[in-house]
Scaffold this motif. Structure first.
Motif, PDB file in Angstrom:
ATOM      1  N   PHE A  27      -3.324   3.159  -9.620  1.00 29.28           N
ATOM      2  CA  PHE A  27      -2.031   3.241 -10.294  1.00 29.28           C
ATOM      3  C   PHE A  27      -1.308   1.892 -10.232  1.00 29.28           C
ATOM      4  O   PHE A  27      -0.793   1.398 -11.243  1.00 29.28           O
ATOM      5  CB  PHE A  27      -1.155   4.327  -9.646  1.00 29.28           C
ATOM      6  CG  PHE A  27      -1.687   5.715  -9.829  1.00 29.28           C
ATOM      7  CD1 PHE A  27      -2.619   5.990 -10.817  1.00 29.28           C
ATOM      8  CD2 PHE A  27      -1.270   6.750  -9.013  1.00 29.28           C
ATOM      9  CE1 PHE A  27      -3.121   7.269 -10.991  1.00 29.28           C
ATOM     10  CE2 PHE A  27      -1.765   8.029  -9.178  1.00 29.28           C
ATOM     11  CZ  PHE A  27      -2.702   8.287 -10.162  1.00 29.28           C
ATOM     12  N   ALA A  28      -1.285   1.318  -9.034  1.00 28.62           N
ATOM     13  CA  ALA A  28      -0.589   0.041  -8.873  1.00 28.62           C
ATOM     14  C   ALA A  28      -1.237  -1.038  -9.727  1.00 28.62           C
ATOM     15  O   ALA A  28      -0.562  -1.828 -10.398  1.00 28.62           O
ATOM     16  CB  ALA A  28      -0.592  -0.367  -7.400  1.00 28.62           C
ATOM     17  N   LEU A  29      -2.584  -1.043  -9.716  1.00 30.24           N
ATOM     18  CA  LEU A  29      -3.312  -2.066 -10.474  1.00 30.24           C
ATOM     19  C   LEU A  29      -3.031  -1.924 -11.971  1.00 30.24           C
ATOM     20  O   LEU A  29      -2.755  -2.908 -12.667  1.00 30.24           O
ATOM     21  CB  LEU A  29      -4.812  -1.921 -10.205  1.00 30.24           C
ATOM     22  CG  LEU A  29      -5.670  -3.118 -10.568  1.00 30.24           C
ATOM     23  CD1 LEU A  29      -5.288  -4.302  -9.699  1.00 30.24           C
ATOM     24  CD2 LEU A  29      -7.137  -2.793 -10.404  1.00 30.24           C
ATOM     25  N   ILE A  30      -3.078  -0.683 -12.458  1.00 29.73           N
ATOM     26  CA  ILE A  30      -2.828  -0.452 -13.889  1.00 29.73           C
ATOM     27  C   ILE A  30      -1.426  -0.943 -14.253  1.00 29.73           C
ATOM     28  O   ILE A  30      -1.229  -1.640 -15.257  1.00 29.73           O
ATOM     29  CB  ILE A  30      -2.988   1.043 -14.227  1.00 29.73           C
ATOM     30  CG1 ILE A  30      -4.450   1.442 -14.152  1.00 29.73           C
ATOM     31  CG2 ILE A  30      -2.451   1.328 -15.626  1.00 29.73           C
ATOM     32  CD1 ILE A  30      -4.686   2.931 -14.299  1.00 29.73           C
ATOM     33  N   MET A  31      -0.443  -0.608 -13.423  1.00 29.46           N
ATOM     34  CA  MET A  31       0.922  -1.028 -13.736  1.00 29.46           C
ATOM     35  C   MET A  31       1.040  -2.547 -13.764  1.00 29.46           C
ATOM     36  O   MET A  31       1.673  -3.129 -14.645  1.00 29.46           O
ATOM     37  CB  MET A  31       1.901  -0.442 -12.721  1.00 29.46           C
ATOM     38  CG  MET A  31       2.205   1.021 -12.985  1.00 29.46           C
ATOM     39  SD  MET A  31       3.335   1.718 -11.791  1.00 29.46           S
ATOM     40  CE  MET A  31       4.867   0.960 -12.253  1.00 29.46           C
TER      41      MET A  31
ATOM     42  N   PRO B  71      -9.523  10.539  -9.661  1.00 31.72           N
ATOM     43  CA  PRO B  71      -9.514  11.422  -8.491  1.00 31.72           C
ATOM     44  C   PRO B  71      -8.595  10.888  -7.395  1.00 31.72           C
ATOM     45  O   PRO B  71      -8.291   9.695  -7.372  1.00 31.72           O
ATOM     46  CB  PRO B  71     -10.970  11.410  -8.041  1.00 31.72           C
ATOM     47  CG  PRO B  71     -11.507  10.134  -8.561  1.00 31.72           C
ATOM     48  CD  PRO B  71     -10.793   9.858  -9.836  1.00 31.72           C
ATOM     49  N   ASP B  72      -8.160  11.756  -6.499  1.00 25.90           N
ATOM     50  CA  ASP B  72      -7.265  11.336  -5.424  1.00 25.90           C
ATOM     51  C   ASP B  72      -7.854  10.176  -4.642  1.00 25.90           C
ATOM     52  O   ASP B  72      -7.167   9.219  -4.316  1.00 25.90           O
ATOM     53  CB  ASP B  72      -7.014  12.505  -4.464  1.00 25.90           C
ATOM     54  CG  ASP B  72      -6.070  13.506  -5.100  1.00 25.90           C
ATOM     55  OD1 ASP B  72      -5.566  13.185  -6.195  1.00 25.90           O
ATOM     56  OD2 ASP B  72      -5.868  14.581  -4.523  1.00 25.90           O
ATOM     57  N   VAL B  73      -9.115  10.318  -4.319  1.00 26.20           N
ATOM     58  CA  VAL B  73      -9.801   9.230  -3.627  1.00 26.20           C
ATOM     59  C   VAL B  73     -11.145   9.040  -4.303  1.00 26.20           C
ATOM     60  O   VAL B  73     -11.903   9.992  -4.469  1.00 26.20           O
ATOM     61  CB  VAL B  73     -10.017   9.560  -2.133  1.00 26.20           C
ATOM     62  CG1 VAL B  73     -10.963   8.558  -1.514  1.00 26.20           C
ATOM     63  CG2 VAL B  73      -8.710   9.582  -1.400  1.00 26.20           C
ATOM     64  N   LEU B  74     -11.403   7.801  -4.728  1.00 23.47           N
ATOM     65  CA  LEU B  74     -12.707   7.517  -5.316  1.00 23.47           C
ATOM     66  C   LEU B  74     -13.636   7.124  -4.180  1.00 23.47           C
ATOM     67  O   LEU B  74     -13.547   6.025  -3.641  1.00 23.47           O
ATOM     68  CB  LEU B  74     -12.593   6.385  -6.332  1.00 23.47           C
ATOM     69  CG  LEU B  74     -13.897   5.993  -7.011  1.00 23.47           C
ATOM     70  CD1 LEU B  74     -14.445   7.146  -7.836  1.00 23.47           C
ATOM     71  CD2 LEU B  74     -13.688   4.789  -7.894  1.00 23.47           C
ATOM     72  N   ASP B  75     -14.482   8.076  -3.804  1.00 15.01           N
ATOM     73  CA  ASP B  75     -15.360   7.817  -2.667  1.00 15.01           C
ATOM     74  C   ASP B  75     -16.664   7.227  -3.163  1.00 15.01           C
ATOM     75  O   ASP B  75     -17.371   7.832  -3.972  1.00 15.01           O
ATOM     76  CB  ASP B  75     -15.625   9.144  -1.933  1.00 15.01           C
ATOM     77  CG  ASP B  75     -16.221   8.884  -0.568  1.00 15.01           C
ATOM     78  OD1 ASP B  75     -16.717   7.752  -0.356  1.00 15.01           O
ATOM     79  OD2 ASP B  75     -16.169   9.780   0.282  1.00 15.01           O
TER      80      ASP B  75
ATOM     81  N   ILE C 231     -11.702   4.268  -2.488  1.00 12.80           N
ATOM     82  CA  ILE C 231     -10.575   3.646  -3.174  1.00 12.80           C
ATOM     83  C   ILE C 231      -9.570   4.733  -3.534  1.00 12.80           C
ATOM     84  O   ILE C 231      -9.885   5.638  -4.324  1.00 12.80           O
ATOM     85  CB  ILE C 231     -11.032   2.908  -4.445  1.00 12.80           C
ATOM     86  CG1 ILE C 231     -12.157   1.950  -4.062  1.00 12.80           C
ATOM     87  CG2 ILE C 231      -9.871   2.158  -5.063  1.00 12.80           C
ATOM     88  CD1 ILE C 231     -12.708   1.179  -5.206  1.00 12.80           C
ATOM     89  N   PRO C 232      -8.371   4.694  -2.977  1.00  8.63           N
ATOM     90  CA  PRO C 232      -7.370   5.723  -3.237  1.00  8.63           C
ATOM     91  C   PRO C 232      -6.755   5.544  -4.629  1.00  8.63           C
ATOM     92  O   PRO C 232      -6.719   4.428  -5.149  1.00  8.63           O
ATOM     93  CB  PRO C 232      -6.334   5.497  -2.140  1.00  8.63           C
ATOM     94  CG  PRO C 232      -6.473   4.072  -1.783  1.00  8.63           C
ATOM     95  CD  PRO C 232      -7.893   3.683  -2.023  1.00  8.63           C
TER      96      PRO C 232
ATOM     97  N   GLN D  51       0.816  -1.216   0.000  1.00  7.03           N
ATOM     98  CA  GLN D  51       0.000   0.000   0.000  1.00  7.03           C
ATOM     99  C   GLN D  51       0.848   1.263   0.000  1.00  7.03           C
ATOM    100  O   GLN D  51       0.579   2.206   0.739  1.00  7.03           O
ATOM    101  CB  GLN D  51      -0.928   0.016   1.218  1.00  7.03           C
ATOM    102  CG  GLN D  51      -1.813  -1.180   1.234  1.00  7.03           C
ATOM    103  CD  GLN D  51      -2.606  -1.271   2.514  1.00  7.03           C
ATOM    104  OE1 GLN D  51      -2.233  -0.705   3.516  1.00  7.03           O
ATOM    105  NE2 GLN D  51      -3.695  -1.982   2.466  1.00  7.03           N
ATOM    106  N   SER D  52       1.887   1.264  -0.831  1.00  7.05           N
ATOM    107  CA  SER D  52       2.681   2.487  -0.921  1.00  7.05           C
ATOM    108  C   SER D  52       2.235   3.250  -2.169  1.00  7.05           C
ATOM    109  O   SER D  52       1.688   2.675  -3.101  1.00  7.05           O
ATOM    110  CB  SER D  52       4.163   2.144  -1.024  1.00  7.05           C
ATOM    111  OG  SER D  52       4.417   1.526  -2.258  1.00  7.05           O
ATOM    112  N   ASP D  53       2.467   4.531  -2.157  1.00 10.00           N
ATOM    113  CA  ASP D  53       2.038   5.370  -3.268  1.00 10.00           C
ATOM    114  C   ASP D  53       3.179   5.493  -4.271  1.00 10.00           C
ATOM    115  O   ASP D  53       4.272   5.931  -3.922  1.00 10.00           O
ATOM    116  CB  ASP D  53       1.645   6.750  -2.722  1.00 10.00           C
ATOM    117  CG  ASP D  53       0.900   7.534  -3.782  1.00 10.00           C
ATOM    118  OD1 ASP D  53       0.811   7.043  -4.917  1.00 10.00           O
ATOM    119  OD2 ASP D  53       0.422   8.638  -3.463  1.00 10.00           O
TER     120      ASP D  53
END
Lengths: 293, 407, 270
Positions: B105-109, B85-89, B99-100, B29-31
């Motif tokens: 980003f991680a999933l797409i990569m 968005p930064d956070v998908l609320d 969902i942050p 869970q790192s950005d």
């Protein structure tokens, strides 16, 4: 002294007697579940299948639990089937024998881990992980249950599909290879179609395991008797038939116990139908290749 | 080595690295941040373009443009991600979750990385059918790794978090102050006693049924019924066994008293189909020639079974039985209403008294986590249970591999 | 009394006794056999002479294996088999309701197509038949005698404790013959005993058959016509479940009466 022919006959009947035990047990299970469930069926009727569960108002609809069971099972299949099929194709068709000898036992070990351990890990690690990532109300959710059940269904799907694909005669594959097909084309066009009923049976058994699994689910599903809103909401909490029985059995009395037995019958019937279908498909696979006498 | 191949290898390695970064940041869970993600996708995209255009210029084959098209798709994904968005609320849609963007980003990569590495096999093999094959084999390798990943995560975590809790005291003492201190000695003995008793009950029944099905059974209604019963029994959820054990053994046979024998009987029903099926398989593996040879020498059927069929199938029968017992040792649902208490039962001393057992101990400790300081004890119990159950399974598998009969 | 001596029939069973002509060991009479709905043997009639070798030949699928397996009721082990007609052994019908197939098989030994020794030691393989039939015999003596009769003792006399599966294919097959001899049968059935063996092992078995006929009545199924010509005294030719022709081997091979037999023997089909 008894003659050995008479002895042979007696032995035959003894074994027949022992073999009928399984039939006896199945009928006993059904009878006793039914006897214990009858008061609830009698008192509640179709109210048993409603979605209202409210102990103070004497409403005991188990529909949310039935829905939850089916929901997590389908979710688990979505996780497990693609992975499981890939892994079983790899194991049965691609892996060199040496690697197969290592991987197959490892997958069996995955199946051997007790479900309470899965539940414990799921609740402590996976639940907290999902909670941190998605900021839900709490660590329990359908999503956690689906992921854990997917992992638990994997080894069944892998080893049963592996058996099904191994049962496809080598001649058939050789024939395809000799016609200039690549290994992958052979797998796609010959092996998988030939083994398809065995693979389907594996998937059904995996689903049966997911529906019947108790300990892993009860620790992470939340045990809340209502439908998820909206109905596909994997972040919500809910309940399954198994979790309902396991959690309530210890803390309830009176008619709730009978309701739980009714839930047990529901569960038993669903899974029994699935194993009969799965078994039929398996028998068909073997008959296809070994011929019928 | 041609430039085409070098480009393909380059794409493969870049995508592998990208997918590993994606997986890592998903797991811890790192950005990774938008620009790192977009940058790596643009790198992949440009490589795909280069590969496609180079192949097209040298070969003039339309299918080479596939890589160009795919490169453009990745480029689009990278630029579209800017609008995440930064956070998908999800709360406005009545779903309580947020969902942050780092998750996306991680999933797409991860997904783009895996897909591109799969795709890179095609230019490498010049878009022939071998390319499709190696790509598919690569994906299969990934799936087997992902299948085994949970096994390693579970075992790794349990060993590292549980090993510290296994002390001499833990193994030799009873529970003290609701499991915060003390150990699991009675639970170990309880579990062992229960599976020993289960083995004694299930062996004759399971092997007997298997001998009937494999040696005597001919086609008929009775045999079909027995087979169906065994199959249904195999699929029956363990909680249903628990309910039945409670309704029949506890309430009727033992007058409402939870006890060791009730638990063992319930577990025997649970393991019966496992033992039956594996024993039948082992018996069927003995070639029919041997039966014919024995019968032709004037042996009766029972003599043939006893002297010719059973001995070579014994390892198989034992393996199946032990695997079944391994399953029984780890089960909680069938014994929680029929045989076990969390504490106070002591070491097993009578068939008609309740016992303590490891799986139920773990469940009870988990329920206390958060109220009392028992988490370390729970991890230690999980490790111990895993050692016992996997130990049983591994020994069974070793026996099977070692004594595998070849005729 | 005779019944008991023969040990074929249940002690109290009322049975039909039919004197067979002198020198005749077995007689097959109007014998039919079905696998489910498929008829595999059609009204077969045949005589098997004592201390002679009778060969059964025919193209594959003609029912020759089925017929030889009927002679000691091995077909009873296959579900869905149904039979009609009689097979007489020394004047008693082995398909009579009172007959017991376990005892019949003790009187009529059998050797199978594929060598099938038990995964025991060589000595235990031989002794097995005596053991299950409760014969009180000296193990060493029986093992030596049978191996000697099967002409294999010299080759393996120092390895009697070894697992039988360690022998070569030809040795395994002779061991199986020795094993069948241990229970002192009257008749020895051989179902294509050489089909899985190389020419040298085959020659040894053929020599052995010549020796064996002094003491036993031998029936052999073979797909190899030269073998039938070499080893047998009588030959039966079967086709599509029917016995087409039966007679002295010399006559069958040199002067067949039926056109079909001649075609098969001269290799024009089959």
């Amino acid at each position: 002294m008894i003659s050995r022919k008479l002895k042979d006959k007696m032995v035959h009947y003894t074994f027949f007697g022992i073999a009928t035990f399984s039939v006896l047990i199945i009928s006993f299970i059904f009878i006793f579940l039914f006897v214990k469930a009858y008061p609830a069926i009698d008192a509640l009727g179709t109210g048993l299948l409603s979605k209202e569960w409210n102990i103070s108002r004497n409403q005991f609809g188990i529909l949310p639990a039935i829905y939850g069971s089916v929901f997590v099972a389908i979710g688990a299949l979505i996780v497990a089937v693609p992975l499981g099929l890939g892994a079983s194709i790899y194991l049965s068709e691609i892996a060199p024998n040496r690697i197969r000898m290592i991987l197959k036992p490892l997958i069996e070990l995955l199946a051997g881990i007790p479900s309470i351990v899965y539940g414990f890990i799921g609740a402590i690690l996976l639940g907290r992980f999902l909670y941190d990532t998605f900021g839900m109300r709490g660590p329990n959710s359908f999503l956690a249950a689906i992921l854990i059940l997917g992992i638990m269904a994997l080894p069944i799907i892998v080893s049963m599909s592996d058996d099904a694909m191994k049962a496809v005669p080598k001649d058939l594959k050789d024939a395809s290879l000799a016609l200039g097909a690549t290994k992958w084309q052979t797998i796609r066009k010959v092996t998988i179609p030939a083994a398809i009923s065995g693979i389907t049976s594996a998937v059904i058994m995996g689903m049966g395991r997911a529906i019947g699994e108790t300990m892993a689910v009860m620790l992470i599903i939340g045990s809340v008797m209502r439908m998820p809103v909206p109905f596909f909401n994997v972040f919500d909490t809910g309940n399954t038939l198994t979790a309902l029985i396991a959690v309530q059995m210890g803390e309830s009395h009176g008619i709730i116990i009978n309701v739980l037995f009714a839930a047990g019958i529901m569960l038993f019937t669903i899974v029994a139908v699935m194993s009969i279908i799965s078994d039929y498909l398996q028998v068909r696979t073997t008959e296809k290749f070994e011929g019928k006498r | 080595m041609s430039i085409r191949k070098l480009l393909a290898i380059w794409i493969f390695f870049v995508s592998i690295v990208v997918s590993i970064i994606g997986f890592h940041s998903l797991a811890v869970q790192s950005d990774i941040g938008y620009w790192i993600m977009a940058g790596s996708l643009i790198l992949i995209s440009l490589s795909c373009h280069a590969s496609g255009i180079y192949s097209y210029l040298t070969k003039k084959d339309g299918k080479n443009l596939m890589m160009v098209l795919y490169g453009s798709v990745i480029l689009t994904i990278a630029s579209m991600s800017f609008y995440i968005p930064d956070v998908l609320d999800l709360r406005p849609w009545e779903i309580y979750a947020r969902i942050p963007d780092q998750f996306f980003f991680a999933l797409i990569m991860l997904l783009v990385g895996i897909f591109t590495s799969y795709l890179s096999f095609r230019p490498y093999h010049n878009y022939s059918k071998e390319g499709a094959q190696s790509g598919a084999l690569y994906v299969l390798h990934v799936t087997i790794l992902l299948t085994l990943l949970p096994l390693f995560i579970i075992i790794f975590n349990i060993i590292f978090r549980g090993a510290g809790g296994i002390t001499y005291e833990f193994l030799t003492e009873d529970i003290v102050s609701m499991g915060e201190q003390g150990g699991v000695y009675p639970a170990i003995l309880g579990t062992l006693a229960m599976i020993a008793l289960t083995a004694i009950i299930v062996l004759p029944l399971g092997v007997g049924t298997a001998i009937y099905l494999a040696e005597y059974a001919r086609k008929g209604l009775a045999v079909r019924l027995i087979r169906t019963a065994v199959n249904i029994l195999q699929g029956t959820p363990s909680i249903v066994h628990g309910l039945f054990g409670y309704a029949f053994f506890v309430l009727i046979v033992f007058n409402g008293q939870k006890c060791l024998l009730a638990g063992a009987l319930t577990l025997a029903i649970l393991t019966l189909p496992i033992v039956t099926r594996s024993a039948e398989e082992a018996l069927n593996a003995v070639p029919g020639d041997l039966r014919d040879a024995s019968l032709a020498l004037g042996a009766t059927k029972w003599q043939t079974i006893r002297k010719v069929v059973v001995p070579p199938s014994l390892p198989g029968i034992l393996t199946g039985t032990v695997l079944g017992l391994g399953r029984a040792a780890g089960e909680t649902a069938p014994i929680m209403f029929t045989a076990v208490y969390f504490s106070g039962a002591g070491t097993p001393n009578s068939l008609l008294r309740p016992i303590q057992a490891l799986p139920y101990h773990l469940l009870s400790l988990y329920r206390l986590v958060g109220y009392r300081d028992v988490e370390n004890q729970a991890w230690a119990t999980a490790l111990l249970l895993l050692i016992i159950v996997l130990g049983i399974n591994i020994s069974a598998i070793i026996v099977r591999e070692k004594y595998r009969q070849r005729f | 009394m005779i019944k008991k001596i023969l040990g074929i029939l249940k002690d109290d069973g009322e049975c039909v006794y039919k004197e067979l002509p002198n020198g005749m060991k077995m007689r097959i009479e109007d014998f039919d056999l079905w696998y489910g709905k498929t008829q595999a043997l059609k009204s077969v009639n045949m005589n098997i002479k004592k201390n002679k070798v009778t060969a059964i030949i025919g193209p594959s699928g003609c029912g020759k294996s089925t017929l030889i397996r009927s002679l000691n009721r091995m077909n009873d082990t296959i579900p869905s088999v149904r039979t009609e007609g009689q097979i007489w052994l020394d004047g008693y019908d082995i398909y009579d309701d009172t007959a017991d197939c376990v005892d019949i098989r003790r009187k009529i030994g059998m050797v199978f197509q594929k060598p099938n020794p038990f995964p025991f030691s060589i000595a235990d393989n031989i002794y097995y038949g005596c053991q299950v039939n409760g014969m009180k015999v000296d193990k060493d003596e029986v093992v030596k005698r049978c191996l000697k009769q099967a002409a294999i003792l010299d080759e393996i006399s120092d390895r009697l404790g070894d697992n039988a599966l360690s022998l070569s294919g030809g040795q395994q097959q002779r061991l199986c013959i020795a094993r069948a001899l241990a229970i002192e049968p009257d008749v020895l059935l051989m179902d294509e005993p050489c089909s899985a063996l190389d020419p040298i092992a085959t020659a040894k078995i053929e020599d052995l058959i010549h020796e064996l006929k002094k003491d036993y009545t031998v029936v052999i199924v073979t797909h190899n016509m030269q073998q039938a010509a070499r080893v047998s005294d009588y030959t039966a030719y079967m086709y599509l479940g029917e016995l087409i022709e039966f007679g002295k081997t010399k006559q069958i091979f040199e002067n067949p009466k039926e056109e079909s037999t001649e075609k098969y023997i001269t290799g024009r089909f089959g």
